[in-house]
Design a protein around this motif. Structure first.
Motif, PDB file in Angstrom:
ATOM      1  N   ALA A  66       3.740   3.562 -30.337  1.00 49.62           N
ATOM      2  CA  ALA A  66       3.472   4.078 -28.739  1.00 49.62           C
ATOM      3  C   ALA A  66       4.649   5.020 -28.332  1.00 49.62           C
ATOM      4  N   VAL A  67       5.845   4.674 -28.478  1.00 47.86           N
ATOM      5  CA  VAL A  67       7.068   5.187 -27.833  1.00 47.86           C
ATOM      6  C   VAL A  67       7.069   6.738 -28.805  1.00 47.86           C
ATOM      7  N   ILE A  68       6.681   6.620 -29.799  1.00 45.17           N
ATOM      8  CA  ILE A  68       6.823   8.094 -30.710  1.00 45.17           C
ATOM      9  C   ILE A  68       5.809   8.875 -30.352  1.00 45.17           C
ATOM     10  N   SER A  87       6.149  -3.142 -33.790  1.00 47.15           N
ATOM     11  CA  SER A  87       5.736  -1.797 -34.713  1.00 47.15           C
ATOM     12  C   SER A  87       4.915  -1.004 -33.634  1.00 47.15           C
ATOM     13  N   VAL A  88       3.780  -1.712 -33.181  1.00 46.12           N
ATOM     14  CA  VAL A  88       2.764  -0.763 -32.404  1.00 46.12           C
ATOM     15  C   VAL A  88       3.562  -0.339 -31.135  1.00 46.12           C
ATOM     16  N   PHE A 140      -2.626  14.122 -22.270  1.00 47.38           N
ATOM     17  CA  PHE A 140      -2.121  13.129 -23.179  1.00 47.38           C
ATOM     18  C   PHE A 140      -3.459  12.297 -23.818  1.00 47.38           C
ATOM     19  N   GLY A 141      -4.403  12.345 -22.762  1.00 47.82           N
ATOM     20  CA  GLY A 141      -5.588  11.249 -23.240  1.00 47.82           C
ATOM     21  C   GLY A 141      -6.309  12.104 -24.439  1.00 47.82           C
ATOM     22  N   GLU A 142      -6.372  13.444 -24.458  1.00 53.21           N
ATOM     23  CA  GLU A 142      -7.079  14.162 -25.309  1.00 53.21           C
ATOM     24  C   GLU A 142      -6.096  14.044 -26.648  1.00 53.21           C
ATOM     25  N   TYR A 143      -4.831  14.034 -26.644  1.00 54.28           N
ATOM     26  CA  TYR A 143      -3.923  14.026 -27.407  1.00 54.28           C
ATOM     27  C   TYR A 143      -3.760  12.744 -28.434  1.00 54.28           C
ATOM     28  N   LEU A 144      -4.063  11.639 -27.667  1.00 54.45           N
ATOM     29  CA  LEU A 144      -4.258  10.206 -28.245  1.00 54.45           C
ATOM     30  C   LEU A 144      -5.405  10.067 -28.963  1.00 54.45           C
TER      31      LEU A 144
END
Length: 332
Positions: free
Chosen positions: A23-25, A18-19, A74-78
């Protein structure tokens, strides 16, 4: 100790899976507006080049972080997702998380009752008709369910709306409440407005679960434990619900979990037909206006709920597994 044994029995692998899915999503959600043809900044704010000045473009580029390196974006998005910050909608002039929180209850009011009612109806019909496999009544019920399964949800919604709202006038045409609270109270009014949309989702959700249960029960009725129960004078209905159902409930629960995800995504059409302001209509507005922050947020929340429901059904299946029950007794 019980939780530890459940994790060893397979739940740990499901959590990891599930994790990975989440992550893919997250990667897909991040890449969605950046892979679209056109300027990334304009895609993130959902505006056309002709209506944005140079100063506004620079402001939006700084605000969205589109002028930074891709990995930093991407880091800021996460980091924002983990903090509950799903971005800002320039069309709605509001935080995406706040928009979703306002719309999510309406979607859950459709999806949760539909899942519960359709599961109970499919459970009762599937078990009873499975014990009557091949008889005229089973052929008639199964034929009706197959025909119902072939009708698209939007067509079913329009037919019910035309019959019960326009022609007969028994039920309201849409929305979740009346403009003025009637004498029966707000709760009664809400239930009255939910009958048609929830009924549409129920009618579309029963056939797959019914067909699976009916065929599974029909295969199980010739097993030795069923023949033994029948020789003891136990009735067919009692055999179906007390002997067969405990042995086939795991695939049924898995299908219910999958159905919850289907209803969350499929409510988009139903919400628009019945003028319900839920997540489905919010996603439709986001697609029309190219409001990618809202679209990203809705996709992420929907995917998160689907994964959580799958985990919940997997946990229930493990708890109902005879091997897991034996291990729990050993732990005691």
């Amino acid at each position: 100790q019980i939780v530890y044994r459940l994790l060893r029995s397979g739940m740990k692998k499901k959590i990891v899976t599930s994790v990975i899915c989440l992550a893919v999503i997250l990667v897909f959600n991040f890449a969605l507006p950046r892979l679209m043809p056109g300027d990334t900044v304009l895609m993130l704010v959902g505006m056309d080049e002709g209506v944005v000045s140079a100063d506004e473009y620079a402001f939006y580029a700084e605000k969205t972080g589109a002028n930074k390196p891709l990995l930093q974006q991407f880091g800021e998005y996460l980091l924002g997702v983990f903090r509950g910050d799903l971005g800002y909608s320039y069309h709605h002039k509001a935080e995406v998380s706040q928009l979703i929180l306002r719309r999510l209850p309406a979607t859950l009011q459709l999806a949760l009752p539909a899942v519960i009612l359709s599961s109970l109806i499919a459970l009762a019909l599937g078990c009873l008709m499975g014990m009557k496999k091949g008889r005229p009544v089973e052929n008639a019920v199964t034929g009706m369910q197959i025909a119902l399964d072939a009708v698209p949800s939007f067509l079913l919604a329009l037919l019910l709306l035309a019959l019960f709202a326009f022609r007969l006038g028994w039920l309201p045409m849409g929305a979740l409440n009346s403009l003025r609270v009637p004498e029966g109270g707000a709760l009664r009014d809400r239930i009255w407005h939910l009958i048609l949309p929830v009924g549409t989702l129920v009618l579309g959700s029963v056939p797959p679960k019914y067909l699976m249960l009916c065929s599974t029960v029909a295969r199980q009725r010739e097993e030795k434990y069923v023949l033994y129960a029948r020789s003891r004078g136990m009735g067919e209905a009692k055999i179906a619900f007390t002997q067969i159902l405990p042995n086939i409930c795991q695939p049924f629960l898995t299908m219910v979990g999958m159905n919850m995800g289907f209803l969350l995504s499929g409510s988009l059409v139903i919400e628009n037909i019945f003028s319900i302001k839920g997540m489905g209509s919010l996603m439709m507005q986001a697609v029309t206006a190219r409001d990618y922050p809202v679209l990203q947020g809705c996709l992420f929340v929907s995917a998160l709920m689907v994964v959580l429901f799958h985990l919940l059904t997997d946990l229930l299946c493990l708890l109902l597994d005879p091997k897991a029950r034996c291990k729990r007794h050993e732990a005691k």
